[in-house]
Scaffold this motif. Structure first.
Motif, PDB file in Angstrom:
ATOM      1  N   HIS A   7      -1.934   7.789  -7.238  1.00  0.00           N
ATOM      2  CA  HIS A   7      -2.616   8.986  -6.743  1.00  0.00           C
ATOM      3  C   HIS A   7      -1.657  10.105  -6.387  1.00  0.00           C
ATOM      4  O   HIS A   7      -1.901  11.257  -6.677  1.00  0.00           O
ATOM      5  CB  HIS A   7      -3.490   8.656  -5.537  1.00  0.00           C
ATOM      6  CG  HIS A   7      -4.867   8.291  -5.966  1.00  0.00           C
ATOM      7  ND1 HIS A   7      -5.826   9.221  -6.238  1.00  0.00           N
ATOM      8  CD2 HIS A   7      -5.411   7.092  -6.229  1.00  0.00           C
ATOM      9  CE1 HIS A   7      -6.922   8.614  -6.639  1.00  0.00           C
ATOM     10  NE2 HIS A   7      -6.701   7.320  -6.640  1.00  0.00           N
ATOM     11  N   CYS A  37       2.481   4.658  -6.503  1.00  0.00           N
ATOM     12  CA  CYS A  37       1.117   5.084  -6.191  1.00  0.00           C
ATOM     13  C   CYS A  37       0.613   5.992  -7.310  1.00  0.00           C
ATOM     14  O   CYS A  37       1.233   7.008  -7.600  1.00  0.00           O
ATOM     15  CB  CYS A  37       1.080   5.834  -4.863  1.00  0.00           C
ATOM     16  SG  CYS A  37      -0.512   6.622  -4.548  1.00  0.00           S
ATOM     17  N   GLN A  90       0.833  -1.200   0.000  1.00  0.00           N
ATOM     18  CA  GLN A  90       0.000   0.000   0.000  1.00  0.00           C
ATOM     19  C   GLN A  90       0.862   1.241   0.000  1.00  0.00           C
ATOM     20  O   GLN A  90       1.978   1.228   0.517  1.00  0.00           O
ATOM     21  CB  GLN A  90      -0.832   0.019   1.280  1.00  0.00           C
ATOM     22  CG  GLN A  90      -2.152  -0.703   1.156  1.00  0.00           C
ATOM     23  CD  GLN A  90      -3.166  -0.111   2.113  1.00  0.00           C
ATOM     24  OE1 GLN A  90      -2.806   0.407   3.152  1.00  0.00           O
ATOM     25  NE2 GLN A  90      -4.427  -0.177   1.751  1.00  0.00           N
ATOM     26  N   CYS A  91       0.289   2.322  -0.531  1.00  0.00           N
ATOM     27  CA  CYS A  91       0.988   3.594  -0.445  1.00  0.00           C
ATOM     28  C   CYS A  91       1.030   4.036   1.016  1.00  0.00           C
ATOM     29  O   CYS A  91       0.024   3.958   1.716  1.00  0.00           O
ATOM     30  CB  CYS A  91       0.271   4.635  -1.284  1.00  0.00           C
ATOM     31  SG  CYS A  91       1.033   6.267  -1.141  1.00  0.00           S
ATOM     32  N   TYR A 125     -13.855   9.844  -6.550  1.00  0.00           N
ATOM     33  CA  TYR A 125     -12.971   8.979  -5.764  1.00  0.00           C
ATOM     34  C   TYR A 125     -12.760   9.537  -4.373  1.00  0.00           C
ATOM     35  O   TYR A 125     -13.017  10.694  -4.127  1.00  0.00           O
ATOM     36  CB  TYR A 125     -11.621   8.794  -6.464  1.00  0.00           C
ATOM     37  CG  TYR A 125     -10.745  10.006  -6.510  1.00  0.00           C
ATOM     38  CD1 TYR A 125      -9.898  10.317  -5.436  1.00  0.00           C
ATOM     39  CD2 TYR A 125     -10.751  10.851  -7.609  1.00  0.00           C
ATOM     40  CE1 TYR A 125      -9.092  11.441  -5.469  1.00  0.00           C
ATOM     41  CE2 TYR A 125      -9.952  11.964  -7.651  1.00  0.00           C
ATOM     42  CZ  TYR A 125      -9.126  12.258  -6.574  1.00  0.00           C
ATOM     43  OH  TYR A 125      -8.332  13.374  -6.611  1.00  0.00           O
ATOM     44  N   VAL A 149     -11.412   6.633  -2.116  1.00  0.00           N
ATOM     45  CA  VAL A 149      -9.986   6.679  -1.803  1.00  0.00           C
ATOM     46  C   VAL A 149      -9.893   7.540  -0.542  1.00  0.00           C
ATOM     47  O   VAL A 149      -9.897   8.762  -0.589  1.00  0.00           O
ATOM     48  CB  VAL A 149      -9.163   7.287  -2.950  1.00  0.00           C
ATOM     49  CG1 VAL A 149      -7.686   7.303  -2.587  1.00  0.00           C
ATOM     50  CG2 VAL A 149      -9.378   6.482  -4.225  1.00  0.00           C
ATOM     51  N   CYS A 185      -1.453   7.165   1.003  1.00  0.00           N
ATOM     52  CA  CYS A 185      -2.794   7.121   0.427  1.00  0.00           C
ATOM     53  C   CYS A 185      -3.391   5.752   0.718  1.00  0.00           C
ATOM     54  O   CYS A 185      -2.663   4.786   0.902  1.00  0.00           O
ATOM     55  CB  CYS A 185      -2.764   7.300  -1.097  1.00  0.00           C
ATOM     56  SG  CYS A 185      -1.875   8.761  -1.649  1.00  0.00           S
ATOM     57  N   SER A 186      -4.724   5.684   0.715  1.00  0.00           N
ATOM     58  CA  SER A 186      -5.314   4.368   0.887  1.00  0.00           C
ATOM     59  C   SER A 186      -5.478   3.727  -0.486  1.00  0.00           C
ATOM     60  O   SER A 186      -6.570   3.488  -0.961  1.00  0.00           O
ATOM     61  CB  SER A 186      -6.646   4.481   1.596  1.00  0.00           C
ATOM     62  OG  SER A 186      -7.480   5.378   0.908  1.00  0.00           O
ATOM     63  N   THR A 187      -4.367   3.508  -1.141  1.00  0.00           N
ATOM     64  CA  THR A 187      -4.395   2.890  -2.463  1.00  0.00           C
ATOM     65  C   THR A 187      -3.343   1.803  -2.500  1.00  0.00           C
ATOM     66  O   THR A 187      -2.373   1.836  -1.747  1.00  0.00           O
ATOM     67  CB  THR A 187      -4.035   3.914  -3.561  1.00  0.00           C
ATOM     68  OG1 THR A 187      -2.823   4.558  -3.180  1.00  0.00           O
ATOM     69  CG2 THR A 187      -5.120   4.939  -3.739  1.00  0.00           C
ATOM     70  N   TRP A 188      -3.568   0.843  -3.379  1.00  0.00           N
ATOM     71  CA  TRP A 188      -2.544  -0.173  -3.573  1.00  0.00           C
ATOM     72  C   TRP A 188      -1.442   0.376  -4.449  1.00  0.00           C
ATOM     73  O   TRP A 188      -1.681   1.193  -5.339  1.00  0.00           O
ATOM     74  CB  TRP A 188      -3.138  -1.404  -4.266  1.00  0.00           C
ATOM     75  CG  TRP A 188      -4.102  -2.132  -3.387  1.00  0.00           C
ATOM     76  CD1 TRP A 188      -4.048  -2.264  -2.036  1.00  0.00           C
ATOM     77  CD2 TRP A 188      -5.268  -2.812  -3.820  1.00  0.00           C
ATOM     78  NE1 TRP A 188      -5.110  -3.003  -1.598  1.00  0.00           N
ATOM     79  CE2 TRP A 188      -5.873  -3.353  -2.676  1.00  0.00           C
ATOM     80  CE3 TRP A 188      -5.855  -3.044  -5.067  1.00  0.00           C
ATOM     81  CZ2 TRP A 188      -7.044  -4.112  -2.733  1.00  0.00           C
ATOM     82  CZ3 TRP A 188      -7.008  -3.791  -5.128  1.00  0.00           C
ATOM     83  CH2 TRP A 188      -7.602  -4.318  -3.967  1.00  0.00           C
ATOM     84  N   VAL A 225      -5.403  10.485   0.726  1.00  0.00           N
ATOM     85  CA  VAL A 225      -4.509  10.861  -0.366  1.00  0.00           C
ATOM     86  C   VAL A 225      -3.442  11.790   0.194  1.00  0.00           C
ATOM     87  O   VAL A 225      -3.763  12.747   0.899  1.00  0.00           O
ATOM     88  CB  VAL A 225      -5.268  11.547  -1.526  1.00  0.00           C
ATOM     89  CG1 VAL A 225      -4.286  12.112  -2.547  1.00  0.00           C
ATOM     90  CG2 VAL A 225      -6.218  10.572  -2.215  1.00  0.00           C
TER      91      VAL A 225
END
Ligand code: ADP
Ligand code: ZN
Length: 724
Positions: free
Chosen positions: A462, A460, A441-442, A724, A673, A445-448, A676
């Motif tokens: 984002h 990432c 994960q980043c 998002y 998301v 950010c809450s992103t993979w 960020v």
């Protein structure tokens, strides 16, 4: 308001984050009008601003500061000043920040520097060295030579030239700087329009009352829309008015400039972020002085200081890239229409897949609907097949279904090109550890993190955070345990190398190099150096390749899953665009859509080629839901460094919302998301009928609520395009 009537005290909008103009005194001997560009003291700093008018309230004269400087350029046009107010009111941005977008080139305010040149002024020097002789031979007539040109043509060092000045043989002079571009010639090389194109042009002309009007030019890719609106550009140039052609992507400007030059004999001025300050200054100033008659640019070109705007063309008007998502949240297409209405100018919106908004405006008679029905010359639309992944999907570990693979082989065998499209950069959208299941994960950010194997990084999408792909799992310590989940284009490229060993593949996405490198790739594809193109939406737009006869969409469902009211529309648009790449020339193209939902209305539309059914269906769905264009949406995005604090504030904000039977409010909810760049994000969505002033409502709401404190921030997104 005429000059002298402004009086000794004027209001000035400064181009910084302010809500309203401030009052300043006009010093003795200075003349300003509404629109004059000035420097004023703001706190300790001199700041750029624009004279707005007469102050609304009366200040004690002795407290006011003087305007420090007025630039020797024409004032901004009345319609541009009105546009600034309009955009600020509508988007809830600060007018000073919107004005900043119109004053994008500080350098452009200073007079352009003259060109140093030399001309013959006296006899040859007594000592005529070879180098000196070369200079004098180069300048065999009386015409002055610019310094750089003379150095280049004679191949000597500047000191030789300076020596000739000292002997009195040459004299140094200053020439006025050349204009940034030469004026385009409306009658340089008009196209021989087809019957269909001529009819479309006639319709556009008939609809044009000389004032504000909008035409929606709706025609499939390759139907010749560009040639049609070029004739409208020519009309406008002949009338002595200025033109702006606004494109969604700067990557498209180059091809467009070339086409423009072939049609008009001169290059248009360009305007986008990939220019030097010097280039920007020349274009900006040229637009303001009227020297520049035509600009091709990105969405920010709509704030250029045109004096005599006659026409805006928005090519690919449906494109989401027209929406600006940072600081001032405006939609470039919509604001271009607003500006044209203030300037009493024309707009042409051109698209193969018009936005549902624009189609609705055309249905309602607000815009003229001008259609181009057929492809230019013998080119035809591709034959589209939905490939049901549940029935005939690929083998495990592969992403290309057998039927698509066979079609690729056939196309390559015939010496044609194929395109495999997947709108996902990198190798895989998710990377995890096989041993412990840890997902990368980043950190912010809450992103993979997306693996970019080609560059050996996890990234990432984002915030741009990058880390080296680890050899050892950071969580359990297992070695070489990373597994990729799902495909990105790099992974498709790997499969292609495996399954089509004889092919000449190329991978294209926006992160694959600089703009000029990408341009080179496109040129190489056009020359046929590659025959199998693997690409993201970068290849879906604007480019045509003669030999491309097959398009395979790896994941046609990709855009459908989101909680975005425009998901179906966006999917329809991108699929139409990318499949339209096949068969642009005389070949009959084929396209395959790999999908798990072949029965979905969008897939059905694509297969049947029934776009009218799509618009009818989509408009009905939107009308039933009160969604745009039948209703309005505005989003509030609350963000902060602490989740609970952010959420609690959003809840209080929600509770402070003024009651109105016109407005429905949803939320607050953690954003899809949810984090960020280290900031937690909570969304509130509001919805109202079309004829309701939702911007005014949100402004009233925020003005009367507790302002955000500390790390908290509220961002307003009127007419949101992303969720998002
Ligand atoms: P669109 O903008 O609708 O995608 P274009 O204007 O790019 O279509 O036209 C597609 C192709 O057909 C281009 O290569 C263009 O040069 C060519 N073309 C279109 N109209 C004409 C015309 N009247 N004469 C010659 N070529 C044309
Ligand atoms: Zn990130």
């Amino acid at each position: 308001m005429p000059v002298s009537q402004l009086g000794p005290i004027v209001s000035v909008m400064v181009a910084v984050a302010v809500d309203k103009p401030y009052s300043y005194r006009v010093p003795e001997g200075m003349e300003v009008k509404r629109g004059s560009i000035v420097v004023v003291p703001l706190g300790p700093r001199p700041t750029l601003g624009v004279v707005w008018g007469v102050p609304e309230d009366n200040f004690a004269h002795n407290r006011l500061k003087d305007i420090a400087h007025v630039f020797d350029v024409p004032p901004l046009s009345e319609e541009l000043l009105q546009l600034v107010d309009w955009v600020a009111r509508y988007t809830l941005a600060q007018p000073g920040m919107v004005l900043r977008g119109a004053l994008r080139s500080r350098e452009g305010l200073d007079p352009p520097r003259p060109v140093i040149a030399y001309r013959r002024a006296g006899p040859e020097p007594e000592r005529l060295t070879d180098a000196r002789k070369r200079v004098l031979d180069t300048m065999d007539d009386a015409m002055p030579w610019a310094k750089a040109a003379l150095v280049g043509a004679s191949g000597v060092s500047p000191s030789v030239i300076e020596g000739l000045v000292r002997t009195g043989t040459l004299e140094q002079i200053e020439l006025p700087p050349p204009p940034p571009v030469m004026p385009p010639e409306p009658d340089f090389a008009p196209a021989q329009l087809s019957e269909d194109q001529q009819r479309a042009l006639d319709e556009i002309r008939a609809h044009d009352s000389g004032g504000f009007s909008v035409a929606l030019l709706d025609g499939i890719t390759g139907s010749g829309k560009t040639e049609v609106f070029f004739e409208s550009v020519a009309d406008c140039l002949r009338e002595g008015r200025q033109v702006g052609v606004i494109l969604p992507e700067i990557a498209l400007t180059h091809t467009f400039l070339d086409r423009f030059e072939r049609r008009f004999g001169q290059r248009a001025a360009e305007w986008h972020s990939d220019m030097t300050p010097m280039q920007r200054a020349r274009v900006w100033r040229g637009v303001l002085t009227g020297e520049v008659r035509a600009v091709i640019g990105a969405r920010s070109a709509l704030f250029l200081p045109f004096r005599e705007l006659g026409l805006f063309v928005l090519d690919e008007e449906h494109d989401g890239a027209f929406k600006q998502a940072d600081r001032v949240n405006y939609h470039g297409r919509d604001m271009a229409v607003v500006r044209a209405s203030l300037a009493k100018a024309r707009v042409i919106l051109s698209s193969a897949t018009p936005s549902v908004e624009s189609r609705n405006n055309a249905n309602q008679g607000r815009y003229a609907l001008v259609r181009l029905e057929s492809r230019f010359a013998e080119a035809s639309l591709p034959d589209i097949t939905a490939l049901d992944m549940r029935e005939e999907g690929p083998e495990k570990g592969q992403w290309i279904a057998p039927r698509l693979a066979r079609a690729v082989f056939d196309a390559l065998d015939r010496g044609e090109q194929a395109l495999l499209f997947l709108n996902r950069r990198g190798y895989a959208p998710l990377t995890l550890c096989r041993a412990c299941g840890h997902q990368y994960q980043c950190p912010d950010c809450s992103t993979w993190l997306v693996e970019h194997r080609f560059r050996g990084v996890l990234m990432c999408h984002h915030c741009g955070h990058e880390e080296r792909a680890p050899e050892v799992c950071g969580s359990c310590g297992a070695v070489d345990s990373l597994v990729a989940v799902g495909p990105g284009i790099e992974r498709i490229a790997e499969e292609v190398a495996d399954r089509f060993p004889g092919a000449r593949p190329v991978v294209l996405s926006s992160d694959m190099g600089s703009m000029s490198q990408i341009r080179d790739r496109f040129a190489e594809i056009a020359r046929g150096e590659y025959n199998l193109i693997i690409g993201t939406q970068l290849v879906a737009k604007g480019h045509h390749f003669e030999k491309l006869s097959l398009v395979g969409v790896i994941d046609a469902d990709l855009g459908l899953a989101h909680g975005d009211p425009r998901a179906a529309e966006k999917t329809f648009q991108i699929l139409t665009q990318v499949t339209g790449r096949a068969g642009r020339a005389s070949k009959t193209g084929k396209a395959f859509l790999q999908t798990y939902h072949p029965e979905h209305p969008v897939m059905q539309t694509m297969v049947k080629g029934d776009r009218e059914a799509f618009y009818a269906h989509e408009l009905k769905v939107r009308e039933q839901g009160g969604l745009p264009p039948f209703g309005r949406l505005a989003a509030l995005i609350v963000s902060g460094t602490d989740h609970d604090e952010t959420f609690a504030y959003a809840k209080r904000l929600m509770a402070a919302a003024p009651l109105s039977e016109n407005v429905r409010r949803f939320g607050p909810a953690d954003a899809p998301v949810a984090m960020v760049r280290g900031r937690h994000r909570v969304r509130i969505l509001t919805q109202s009928p079309k004829d309701f002033d939702l911007s005014g409502y949100v402004r009233f709401w925020l003005d009367n609520a507790d302002p955000p404190r500390g790390s908290l921030r509220v961002q307003v997104d009127i007419d949101p395009m992303s969720f998002y």
